[in-house]
Design an enzyme around this catalytic site. Sequence first.
Site, PDB file in Angstrom:
ATOM      1  N   ARG A 139      11.426  -1.489  11.059  1.00  0.00           N
ATOM      2  CA  ARG A 139      10.349  -1.074  11.960  1.00  0.00           C
ATOM      3  C   ARG A 139      10.214  -2.067  13.118  1.00  0.00           C
ATOM      4  O   ARG A 139      10.335  -3.271  12.905  1.00  0.00           O
ATOM      5  CB  ARG A 139       9.020  -1.027  11.190  1.00  0.00           C
TER       6      ARG A 139
ATOM      7  N   ARG B 160      -0.231  -8.968  13.420  1.00  0.00           N
ATOM      8  CA  ARG B 160      -0.802  -7.998  12.473  1.00  0.00           C
ATOM      9  C   ARG B 160      -1.617  -8.699  11.400  1.00  0.00           C
ATOM     10  O   ARG B 160      -2.671  -8.214  10.991  1.00  0.00           O
ATOM     11  CB  ARG B 160       0.322  -7.161  11.839  1.00  0.00           C
TER      12      ARG B 160
ATOM     13  N   ARG C 157      -9.660   0.645   8.536  1.00  0.00           N
ATOM     14  CA  ARG C 157      -9.201  -0.712   8.836  1.00  0.00           C
ATOM     15  C   ARG C 157     -10.221  -1.505   9.615  1.00  0.00           C
ATOM     16  O   ARG C 157      -9.965  -2.654   9.979  1.00  0.00           O
ATOM     17  CB  ARG C 157      -7.958  -0.625   9.698  1.00  0.00           C
TER      18      ARG C 157
ATOM     19  N   LYS D 114       0.837  -1.213   0.000  1.00  0.00           N
ATOM     20  CA  LYS D 114       0.000   0.000   0.000  1.00  0.00           C
ATOM     21  C   LYS D 114       0.870   1.260   0.000  1.00  0.00           C
ATOM     22  O   LYS D 114       0.659   2.165  -0.797  1.00  0.00           O
ATOM     23  CB  LYS D 114      -0.913   0.034   1.254  1.00  0.00           C
TER      24      LYS D 114
ATOM     25  N   ARG E 104      11.885  -5.872   5.041  1.00  0.00           N
ATOM     26  CA  ARG E 104      11.626  -4.452   4.781  1.00  0.00           C
ATOM     27  C   ARG E 104      12.549  -3.554   5.603  1.00  0.00           C
ATOM     28  O   ARG E 104      12.820  -3.797   6.765  1.00  0.00           O
ATOM     29  CB  ARG E 104      10.172  -4.104   5.111  1.00  0.00           C
TER      30      ARG E 104
HETATM   31  P1  AP5 Z   1       4.890  -1.629   1.819  1.00  0.00           P
HETATM   32  O1  AP5 Z   1       4.577  -0.781   0.646  1.00  0.00           O
HETATM   33  O2  AP5 Z   1       5.646  -1.003   2.950  1.00  0.00           O
HETATM   34  O3  AP5 Z   1       3.556  -2.361   2.346  1.00  0.00           O
HETATM   35  P2  AP5 Z   1       2.328  -1.795   3.152  1.00  0.00           P
HETATM   36  O4  AP5 Z   1       1.111  -2.456   2.615  1.00  0.00           O
HETATM   37  O5  AP5 Z   1       2.338  -0.294   3.180  1.00  0.00           O
HETATM   38  O6  AP5 Z   1       2.676  -2.428   4.559  1.00  0.00           O
HETATM   39  P3  AP5 Z   1       2.626  -1.824   6.025  1.00  0.00           P
HETATM   40  O7  AP5 Z   1       3.312  -2.854   6.905  1.00  0.00           O
HETATM   41  O8  AP5 Z   1       3.187  -0.438   6.084  1.00  0.00           O
HETATM   42  O9  AP5 Z   1       1.145  -1.821   6.294  1.00  0.00           O
HETATM   43  P4  AP5 Z   1       0.490  -1.863   7.612  1.00  0.00           P
HETATM   44  O10 AP5 Z   1      -0.856  -1.663   7.120  1.00  0.00           O
HETATM   45  O11 AP5 Z   1       0.671  -3.012   8.511  1.00  0.00           O
HETATM   46  O12 AP5 Z   1       1.271  -0.713   8.438  1.00  0.00           O
HETATM   47  P5  AP5 Z   1       0.856   0.768   8.798  1.00  0.00           P
HETATM   48  O13 AP5 Z   1       2.087   1.572   8.831  1.00  0.00           O
HETATM   49  O14 AP5 Z   1      -0.277   1.221   7.972  1.00  0.00           O
HETATM   50  O15 AP5 Z   1       5.682  -2.917   1.285  1.00  0.00           O
HETATM   51  C1  AP5 Z   1       6.163  -3.898   2.190  1.00  0.00           C
HETATM   52  C2  AP5 Z   1       7.507  -4.463   1.684  1.00  0.00           C
HETATM   53  O16 AP5 Z   1       7.263  -5.219   0.494  1.00  0.00           O
HETATM   54  C3  AP5 Z   1       8.534  -3.382   1.305  1.00  0.00           C
HETATM   55  O17 AP5 Z   1       9.808  -3.842   1.649  1.00  0.00           O
HETATM   56  C4  AP5 Z   1       8.372  -3.240  -0.214  1.00  0.00           C
HETATM   57  O18 AP5 Z   1       9.570  -2.804  -0.825  1.00  0.00           O
HETATM   58  C5  AP5 Z   1       8.001  -4.676  -0.613  1.00  0.00           C
HETATM   59  N1  AP5 Z   1       7.085  -4.736  -1.760  1.00  0.00           N
HETATM   60  C6  AP5 Z   1       5.983  -3.957  -1.957  1.00  0.00           C
HETATM   61  N2  AP5 Z   1       5.381  -4.306  -3.109  1.00  0.00           N
HETATM   62  C7  AP5 Z   1       6.103  -5.347  -3.643  1.00  0.00           C
HETATM   63  C8  AP5 Z   1       5.987  -6.138  -4.818  1.00  0.00           C
HETATM   64  N3  AP5 Z   1       5.010  -5.967  -5.713  1.00  0.00           N
HETATM   65  N4  AP5 Z   1       6.903  -7.115  -5.030  1.00  0.00           N
HETATM   66  C9  AP5 Z   1       7.920  -7.330  -4.143  1.00  0.00           C
HETATM   67  N5  AP5 Z   1       8.094  -6.594  -3.017  1.00  0.00           N
HETATM   68  C10 AP5 Z   1       7.209  -5.616  -2.774  1.00  0.00           C
HETATM   69  O19 AP5 Z   1       0.298   0.533  10.286  1.00  0.00           O
HETATM   70  C11 AP5 Z   1       1.144   0.197  11.366  1.00  0.00           C
HETATM   71  C12 AP5 Z   1       0.321   0.111  12.639  1.00  0.00           C
HETATM   72  O20 AP5 Z   1      -0.312   1.372  12.911  1.00  0.00           O
HETATM   73  C13 AP5 Z   1      -0.828  -0.905  12.633  1.00  0.00           C
HETATM   74  O21 AP5 Z   1      -0.405  -2.208  12.957  1.00  0.00           O
HETATM   75  C14 AP5 Z   1      -1.760  -0.302  13.698  1.00  0.00           C
HETATM   76  O22 AP5 Z   1      -1.301  -0.586  15.011  1.00  0.00           O
HETATM   77  C15 AP5 Z   1      -1.617   1.200  13.468  1.00  0.00           C
HETATM   78  N6  AP5 Z   1      -2.629   1.734  12.525  1.00  0.00           N
HETATM   79  C16 AP5 Z   1      -2.394   2.291  11.305  1.00  0.00           C
HETATM   80  N7  AP5 Z   1      -3.556   2.635  10.716  1.00  0.00           N
HETATM   81  C17 AP5 Z   1      -4.540   2.299  11.584  1.00  0.00           C
HETATM   82  C18 AP5 Z   1      -5.964   2.376  11.527  1.00  0.00           C
HETATM   83  N8  AP5 Z   1      -6.605   2.875  10.442  1.00  0.00           N
HETATM   84  N9  AP5 Z   1      -6.660   1.916  12.580  1.00  0.00           N
HETATM   85  C19 AP5 Z   1      -6.059   1.425  13.683  1.00  0.00           C
HETATM   86  N10 AP5 Z   1      -4.718   1.295  13.794  1.00  0.00           N
HETATM   87  C20 AP5 Z   1      -3.962   1.734  12.745  1.00  0.00           C
END
Ligand code: AP5
Length: 210
Positions: free
Chosen positions: A154, A165, A89, A14, A123
């Site tokens: 992270r 997660r 989410r 994402k 990552r």
């Molecule tokens: P990346 O692009 O970083 O993936 P992502 O989907 O953004 O993953 P996140 O881990 O950031 O999502 P998340 O939803 O758990 O975390 P968030 O920060 O939102 O890609 C991942 C890896 O894969 C990278 O190394 C990339 O290079 C590689 N990659 C990508 N695409 C690829 C491809 N096509 N092929 C090969 N490799 C690829 O949330 C963190 C925490 O915050 C949550 O756990 C929660 O506690 C809190 N939080 C955030 N939002 C909310 C909400 N709305 N409600 C409640 N709690 C929340």
Amino acid sequence: MMNIVFLGPPGAGKGTQAKVVCEKLGIPQISTGDMLRSAIANQTETGMKAKTFMDAGQLVPDEVVIALVRERLAQPDCKAGYILDGFPRTVEQAQALQSFAAINAAIDLDVADEVLIKRLSGRRVCPLCGAPYHVDRLNGEKNCKVDGTLLIQRDDDKPETVQNRLAVYHEKTAPLIDFYTQAGLLHSIGGNLTLEEISAAILKVLEAKA
Ligand code: AP5
């Protein structure tokens, strides 16, 4: 004007895709994960509330995140559209969002759990601009290509937290696929393609809607 939601499990891509598409369309990327990490770094009240949940791989309470997003979407740079990366989410968040925003498309990146685990364990991210990288494609490089900052792993990318997660995603977030299907807004894209193929597929969907 396009108001877009990016759905998908942790590690689906994402953040990576939101950066590419936002740059192309000239609209802001609104990542609740980045906003919460910045609140923690700045030791704000929201950051203090969020930290325990994030460290455990749990969702931050709905009311905290909803307030954060509502305030962000009221900023002038959101008038021309935006991508919400990681929000909503839960069904409660999606219902709240409907009350203060008109969403035009929900893009779901669909990737199998075993691929996600490999991606998250490799990552590395820039602590300054949030740009994500993977060790397999860094060729030993340790700094961010955008601003030269030393990349970090992270805290919530440790294996036990990643499992939590993913479990939380399946229980609380996956129901949003039905929510946005029923709203006629869902576009599912196989997130297991290359980065470039996925960007092209997302832009094609958005162009068709424009
Ligand atoms: P990346 O692009 O970083 O993936 P992502 O989907 O953004 O993953 P996140 O881990 O950031 O999502 P998340 O939803 O758990 O975390 P968030 O920060 O939102 O890609 C991942 C890896 O894969 C990278 O190394 C990339 O290079 C590689 N990659 C990508 N695409 C690829 C491809 N096509 N092929 C090969 N490799 C690829 O949330 C963190 C925490 O915050 C949550 O756990 C929660 O506690 C809190 N939080 C955030 N939002 C909310 C909400 N709305 N409600 C409640 N709690 C929340």
